[in-house]
Write a protein that holds these residues in place. Structure first.
Motif, PDB file in Angstrom:
ATOM      1  N   LEU A 177       0.829  -1.204   0.000  1.00 16.78           N
ATOM      2  CA  LEU A 177       0.000   0.000   0.000  1.00 16.78           C
ATOM      3  C   LEU A 177       0.864   1.254   0.000  1.00 16.78           C
ATOM      4  CD1 LEU A 177      -2.891  -0.942   2.462  1.00 16.78           C
ATOM      5  CD2 LEU A 177      -3.120  -0.364   0.040  1.00 16.78           C
ATOM      6  N   THR A 197      -0.886   6.518   2.787  1.00 12.17           N
ATOM      7  CA  THR A 197      -1.961   6.063   3.678  1.00 12.17           C
ATOM      8  C   THR A 197      -1.592   6.269   5.147  1.00 12.17           C
ATOM      9  OG1 THR A 197      -1.069   3.805   3.717  1.00 12.17           O
ATOM     10  CG2 THR A 197      -2.725   4.314   2.023  1.00 12.17           C
ATOM     11  N   THR A 215     -11.042   2.733   4.301  1.00  9.10           N
ATOM     12  CA  THR A 215     -10.832   4.178   4.264  1.00  9.10           C
ATOM     13  C   THR A 215     -10.814   4.612   2.802  1.00  9.10           C
ATOM     14  OG1 THR A 215      -9.408   5.987   5.027  1.00  9.10           O
ATOM     15  CG2 THR A 215      -8.308   4.011   4.205  1.00  9.10           C
ATOM     16  N   MET A 233      -9.179   7.178  -0.126  1.00  8.08           N
ATOM     17  CA  MET A 233      -8.037   8.042  -0.428  1.00  8.08           C
ATOM     18  C   MET A 233      -7.960   8.240  -1.929  1.00  8.08           C
ATOM     19  SD  MET A 233      -4.009   7.549   0.532  1.00  8.08           S
ATOM     20  CE  MET A 233      -4.353   7.957   2.237  1.00  8.08           C
ATOM     21  N   GLU A 240      -6.241   0.783   8.427  1.00  6.77           N
ATOM     22  CA  GLU A 240      -5.273   0.195   9.352  1.00  6.77           C
ATOM     23  C   GLU A 240      -5.977  -0.641  10.415  1.00  6.77           C
ATOM     24  OE1 GLU A 240      -1.585   1.484  12.329  1.00  6.77           O
ATOM     25  OE2 GLU A 240      -2.809   3.026  11.334  1.00  6.77           O
TER      26      GLU A 240
END
Length: 491
Positions: A297, A301, A429, A431, A439
Motif C-alpha cells: 500500500l 496512507t 478508508t 483516499m 489500518e
C-alpha cells in the motif's frame, strides 16, 4: 534403531529420499503461488473479465482439495512411489497447457491440472514412514511438511522477478521443467515400497461424494464475498455441501473399504489433530494475506510501506526459509518431548508472532520479524501434525490419513481467506477516490489470527497419548512410531 525398523528400511540413501520429497513439496507450493504476480494482469493477458480471471486461482484450490484425498488412498492401494510419479504428470501437463495458451478456458484447465498433482506432500510424508529409520523419522517429516511453506515463501519473489524481467509464459515453462525434474528424481532416488492396502478396492462413490461436497463448500467460501454471502447461489452451495457431506459420511461408515476410514478419523487423537490443523492453516494464511498488502500500500496512507511486488516478495522470502531452518529443531523437539508438545509450541509461537505485529506494523523490518516468527511456529506445527496422525493410524491407511489432514489445513486457509476478506472489506478508508482497507482492518485481522493460534494450542493440549493398541500396531509394523522415535513419550 531396532532390528524390526532396520528390516523395514530399504537399501537406499535416505538423505536423497528426504531431499527429493522435500523438493517435490517445494515445487508443489511454487505452483500454487505462481500466478500471484500476474493477478492484476490476467484479465488483459487472457482477454477476459476480472471475475473470469479469478478462476485461474480458484481452479487450483478446488482440484487440490478434491484430488488430494484420492491421491492418498490410491497411494495406499497401488504404492506411494507409483502415485508420486503419477502426480508429476498433471503438474507437468498443466504447466505446459498454461504456458502455450492465451485464453481463459485452457488456462483454468491447466491450473486445475496443477492442483491435481498437489498430493505429492502427504504422499511423500507417508512414504517416509516406510523408508526411514525411527531415529530419523521425526526430522524427515518436519522437513517435508515445511516444504510447502518454503515453496510459498520462495515462489513469490522468484515468480515476480521472472514475470517482470522475462515473460509470464516463462513462469509456466519453468514450472514444467521443475515437474519433470522432480519426476526424474523420484524415479531414480525414491525406493518402491509395498502398498499398505494392496488388494482392497478403490471407493469411487466415496471419492465422488467427497469431491462434490468439497467443491460446493469451497466455492461458497471462496466466492461468497463476490456473489454476496446472503445470495441464493452462496446459500444454495452451503446447503448442498452439508447434504452431500452428510450423505458421504453415511456411505463411508457403511462401506467395507472406504476412501477415508471415518472410524479411525473419529479417534480423539486423529480428530483433535485434524481440528488443530484447520486452526493452524487459518493462522498461517491470515498473515500471508495481510502482510503483503501492508507492504505494497502507498506510504501516503500512513500505514502502507510503498513496496513493489518484487520487493514485497523479497521481504516475505526469509519467512519461508525460517520454516526450513526450524524443521530440524522441530524434529528434535518431537523426539525429545513428543509431537503434541511440538504442536502446542508451534501454535504458541504463531500467536506470539501475531502479538508482536501490534507493535511492529510501521516498518518493513518489523513486518519481516513478524513473518519470520509466525512461520517458525508454522514450521514446528506442520512437522508435528503428520507425526501425530501416523502414530494413531495403521500402516494401510497412512497416505489416506495424511492426505485428509492436508485437506484440513487447506480448509483452514480457505476459511482464513474468507474471514480476512470480510474484515478488510468492512473496515475501509477512502483516499484519492479509491477505497482501501483501513489500518484498523489489518489490526483486527491480525488479532483474529492471534486468537485462532491460541485456540489451536488449546485444542492441541487436549490431544490424548496414543492408545496402547495403536502403539503396539505401529511397533509391529515399523519398529517404532513417530511418537516414540528417539525418545520416551512425554506428551
Amino acid at each position: 534403531m531396532d532390528e524390526t525398523s532396520e528390516a523395514h528400511a530399504p537399501p537406499a540413501r535416505t538423505g536423497g529420499v528426504v531431499a527429493t520429497l522435500a523438493l517435490a513439496g517445494t515445487v508443489a507450493a511454487i505452483m500454487q503461488t505462481l500466478v500471484t504476480p500476474l493477478l492484476g494482469e490476467l484479465p488483459r493477458i487472457l482477454d477476459t473479465s476480472a471475475s473470469n480471471a479469478s478462476w485461474v486461482v480458484t481452479a487450483t484450490l478446488l482440484s487440490a482439495a478434491v484430488f488430494t484425498p484420492v491421491s492418498g488412498r490410491l497411494g495406499d492401494l497401488i504404492g506411494k512411489r507409483r502415485m508420486l510419479l503419477l502426480c508429476c504428470l498433471p503438474l507437468l501437463a498443466g504447466s505446459v497447457v498454461c504456458a502455450v495458451t492465451s485464453s481463459v478456458g485452457p488456462m483454468v484447465a491447466g491450473r486445475g491440472l496443477q492442483g491435481v498433482g498437489m498430493g505429492v506432500v502427504p504422499l511423500g510424508i507417508s512414504l517416509l514412514r516406510d523408508v526411514l529409520p525411527a531415529r530419523r523419522l521425526s526430522s524427515g517429516i518436519a522437513l517435508v511438511s515445511a516444504s510447502m511453506g518454503i515453496g510459498a515463501g520462495l515462489g513469490l519473489p522468484i515468480s515476480a522477478a521472472v514475470a517482470d524481467y522475462v515473460s509470464w509464459r516463462a513462469l509456466f515453462w519453468g514450472a514444467a521443467a521443475l515437474a519433470a525434474m522432480i519426476g526424474v528424481m523420484i524415479w531414480f532416488l525414491v525406493p518402491d515400497t509395498p502398498a499398505g492396502a494392496a488388494g482392497q478396492r478403490f471407493d469411487a462413490v466415496g471419492a465422488v461424494g467427497l469431491g462434490g461436497g468439497l467443491v460446493c463448500l469451497l466455492l461458497a467460501v471462496s466466492k461468497g464475498a463476490d456473489w454476496g454471502w446472503g445470495s441464493g447461489t452462496t446459500l444454495g452451495l452451503f446447503a448442498a455441501a452439508v447434504l452431500l457431506l452428510l450423505a458421504w459420511g453415511r456411505w463411508e461408515l457403511r462401506t467395507r473399504e472406504p476412501l477415508v476410514d471415518l472410524r479411525t478419523t473419529a479417534q480423539p487423537r486423529v480428530l483433535l489433530t485434524n481440528a488443530a490443523s484447520v486452526l493452524i492453516g487459518f493462522g498461517m494464511y491470515a498473515q500471508a494475506l495481510i502482510i503483503p498488502q501492508l507492504l505494497q500500500l502507498p506510504e501516503e496512507t500512513g500505514y502502507g510501506l510503498g513496496q513493489s511486488m518484487l520487493a514485497m516478495g523479497l521481504w516475505m522470502a526469509p519467512s519461508g526459509l525460517m520454516m526450513m531452518a526450524v524443521s530440524p529443531l522441530g524434529g528434535m523437539l518431537t523426539n525429545a518431548r513428543g509431537p503434541r508438545f511440538t504442536l502446542v509450541s508451534g501454535a504458541l509461537v504463531v500467536a506470539c508472532g501475531y502479538g508482536l505485529s501490534m507493535a511492529l506494523l510501521g516498518s518493513t523490518w518489523g513486518l519481516l520479524v513478524v513473518t519470520m516468527v509466525i512461520n517458525s511456529g508454522v514450521g514446528l506445527a506442520y512437522g508435528a501434525m503428520p507425526a501425530l496422525i501416523m502414530s494413531a493410524v495403521p500402516q494401510s491407511e497412512t497416505a489416506a490419513a495424511n492426505s485428509f489432514n492436508t485437506l484440513m489445513r487447506s480448509l483452514g486457509t480457505s476459511f482464513s481467506a474468507a474471514v480476512t476478506g470480510v474484515v478488510l472489506a468492512q473496515l475501509t478508508t477512502t483516499m484519492g477516490g479509491h477505497t482501501l482497507p483501513a489500518e484498523s482492518g489489518f489490526r483486527v485481522g491480525l488479532l483474529i489470527g492471534c486468537g485462532v493460534a491460541v485456540a489451536a494450542a488449546g485444542v492441541a493440549l487436549t490431544i490424548p497419548a496414543p492408545s496402547r493398541g495403536a502403539a503396539d500396531a505401529a511397533d509391529a509394523s515399523e519398529g517404532g512410531s513417530p511418537e516414540t522415535a528417539g525418545a520416551p513419550t512425554r506428551a
